[in-house]
Enzyme design. Structure first.
Site, PDB file in Angstrom:
ATOM      1  CG  HIS A  58     -11.116 -28.688  22.963  1.00 41.32           C
ATOM      2  ND1 HIS A  58     -11.087 -30.555  22.638  1.00 41.32           N
ATOM      3  CD2 HIS A  58     -12.518 -28.406  23.167  1.00 41.32           C
ATOM      4  CE1 HIS A  58     -12.647 -30.629  23.425  1.00 41.32           C
ATOM      5  NE2 HIS A  58     -13.682 -29.946  23.204  1.00 41.32           N
ATOM      6  NE  ARG A  60     -10.773 -27.692  17.910  1.00 40.97           N
ATOM      7  CZ  ARG A  60     -12.021 -27.607  18.477  1.00 40.97           C
ATOM      8  NH1 ARG A  60     -12.034 -28.929  18.700  1.00 40.97           N
ATOM      9  NH2 ARG A  60     -13.222 -27.411  18.381  1.00 40.97           N
ATOM     10  CG  ASN A  90     -11.326 -33.483  20.101  1.00 41.13           C
ATOM     11  OD1 ASN A  90     -11.058 -32.680  20.766  1.00 41.13           O
ATOM     12  ND2 ASN A  90     -13.190 -32.970  19.762  1.00 41.13           N
ATOM     13  CG  ASP A 150     -15.283 -33.022  25.563  1.00 40.66           C
ATOM     14  OD1 ASP A 150     -16.048 -33.049  25.954  1.00 40.66           O
ATOM     15  OD2 ASP A 150     -14.342 -32.595  24.614  1.00 40.66           O
ATOM     16  CG  HIS A 230     -19.222 -29.944  29.039  1.00 36.60           C
ATOM     17  ND1 HIS A 230     -19.569 -30.712  28.766  1.00 36.60           N
ATOM     18  CD2 HIS A 230     -17.781 -30.031  28.178  1.00 36.60           C
ATOM     19  CE1 HIS A 230     -19.144 -31.535  27.641  1.00 36.60           C
ATOM     20  NE2 HIS A 230     -18.533 -31.384  27.169  1.00 36.60           N
ATOM     21  CG  ASP A 303     -15.747 -27.432  25.949  1.00 33.75           C
ATOM     22  OD1 ASP A 303     -15.241 -27.550  25.146  1.00 33.75           O
ATOM     23  OD2 ASP A 303     -16.499 -27.665  25.747  1.00 33.75           O
ATOM     24  CG  HIS A 307     -15.758 -24.948  15.472  1.00 32.38           C
ATOM     25  ND1 HIS A 307     -14.697 -25.832  15.617  1.00 32.38           N
ATOM     26  CD2 HIS A 307     -15.960 -24.422  17.106  1.00 32.38           C
ATOM     27  CE1 HIS A 307     -15.169 -26.450  16.210  1.00 32.38           C
ATOM     28  NE2 HIS A 307     -15.743 -26.265  17.180  1.00 32.38           N
TER      29      HIS A 307
HETATM   30 ZN   LIG Z   1     -17.542 -31.976  25.798  1.00 34.81          ZN
END
Ligand SMILES: [Zn+2]
Length: 428
Positions: A58, A60, A90, A150, A230, A303, A307
């Site tokens: 990710h 972001r 995402n 995801d 995952h 993954d 954050h």
């Molecule tokens: Zn996921």
């Protein structure tokens, strides 16, 4: 471009060899190569691997640049020995159009730390209702071949079937975040003894396993490829093993944290251990390690889920789910798989570079360390042991579950098509 001689490295953990890089490619591999005109990197005792490939990152950007950007995320990747990462869809806006995936792909090219292969959303806005423009994303400059919602599960069986049919036409793959949404409403951790004792909402294994069972059957019915993100339970492993024995075209990944950590850690109420899918039990960890060793699980994927501090430094129930992983993945794999005797370094190269590159069709990555191949390489000091210090991370976020933990191994050098992105543990 100049020549670089990597001297005396254990290629894939084997006998010491010299590797000569000329420009973007590996020119020669052998013993006692001439260093004439080349910059020499002394690599005695170190292990040389093909550059790692992460099928599940990710980054972001766009939209949550406070947690990570393509620049900081690809610098984190280079620090961890990666030369290619697949960026999840995402973002804000969601990567569900050719425009967004091209933007992410271009940023990766411009920064030059690591190739970025965008993953396209399966459905518009990740809402699970209407198929996104899969064909347009595939035909864009980004050349998307992996599609995933995801963070959310494609829970509608008809939508999942259509997505599998659509990607079959161009040899793409749908990567499923297997989580039956109704069974996990309000869930805060793995459903089991610990959740019962803590009084936290439980996330049953069956919520993951039921979706995997459905999706491997759909993939068989359609004759298409499905990838399971995952895997976290022993039961999921059994289903994938069964599906592969039937010849179903399924591949699967496991994260480093699911190979090492268990739900016992939730007793600390430290939100750094809050992740989706949740940390499971010792029995699950054991099954996942065995499955990665025997090839039932094809790959390790991080993954990597950055954050910002304020989204993690709060009470358990309110905290965001996810952990950063790019800069510690190889160390955790060494600890759980290599130092335990379950996998050798050639096996690590297979699970963290060769296979993920194949699944995602990352051209030029996951290739053999031999003459004529692109010089995408990672050099690892496997004798190193040290405590994880998030202050030294290249990632913009610090939400690692390994702060202060001693882990083995350290990537000292990374080369992307012959260009050093990491030298002596420092980003270039
Ligand atoms: Zn996921």
């Amino acid at each position: 471009m100049s020549k670089i001689l990597i001297r005396g490295a254990k290629v894939l953990g084997g006998e010491p060899q010299d590797v000569l890089i000329d420009g973007e490619t590996i020119a020669e591999v052998g013993a006692g190569l001439s260093a004439e005109g080349a910059e020499v990197v002394e690599a005695a005792g170190k292990v040389l691997l093909p550059g790692l490939v992460d099928l599940h990152t990710h980054l972001r950007e766009p939209g949550r640049e406070d947690s990570e950007t393509v620049l900081t995320g690809t610098r984190a990747a280079a620090s961890g020995g990666y030369t290619a990462v697949f960026a999840m869809a995402n973002t804000f806006p969601v990567a569900d159009t050719a425009g967004v995936v091209e933007q992410v792909w271009r940023l990766g090219q411009e920064h030059g730390y690591c190739d970025v292969q965008p993953i396209g959303a399966v459905t518009v806005g990740l809402e699970g209702k209407k198929l996104a423009e899969l064909g347009a994303m595939h035909e864009s400059a980004a050349g998307v071949t992996v599609f995933s919602d995801d963070g959310k599960c494609v829970d509608d069986a008809v939508i999942m079937r259509r997505a599998l049919e659509y990607v079959k036409a161009f040899g793409g793959v749908v990567a499923q975040h297997a989580q039956e949404p109704r069974l996990t409403e309000g869930a805060q951790m793995n459903e089991g003894i610990v959740s019962a004792e803590l009084g936290l909402g439980g996330w049953p294994a069956v919520a993951e396993e039921s979706i995997i069972a459905r999706d491997v059957l759909l993939a068989e019915h359609v004759g298409s490829r499905v990838h399971i993100c995952h895997l976290s339970t022993a039961g999921s492993v059994e289903i994938v093993r069964w599906a592969k024995s039937r010849g179903i075209r399924v591949t699967a990944e496991v994260t480093p944290h699911h190979l090492l950590l268990t739900d016992e850690l939730v007793r600390t109420y430290n939100p750094v251990y809050k992740v989706n899918p949740p940390l499971r039990t010792e029995r699950d960890v054991h099954a996942l390690r065995e499955a990665l060793a025997d090839g039932t699980i094809d790959i390790v994927a991080t993954d990597h889920a950055p954050h910002p501090h304020e989204d993690k430094d709060c009470e358990w129930a309110a905290a965001a789910m996810g952990m950063v992983g790019l800069e510690t993945a190889l160390s955790v794999v060494q600890e759980t798989m290599v130092d335990t005797g379950l996998l050798d370094w050639a096996g690590v190269a297979d699970r963290m570079s060769v296979k993920p590159a194949q699944i995602g069709q990352a051209t030029g990555h996951g290739r053999p360390v031999s003459a004529g191949e692109p010089a995408n390489l990672a050099l690892v000091d496997t004798e190193y042991r040290g405590q994880v210090d998030p202050a030294g991370f290249a990632s913009r976020s610090r939400n690692t579950p390994y702060q202060g933990r001693e882990l083995p191994g350290r990537v000292t050098h990374t080369w992307l098509r012959g260009k050093a992105t990491l030298v002596d543990g420092k980003l270039t």
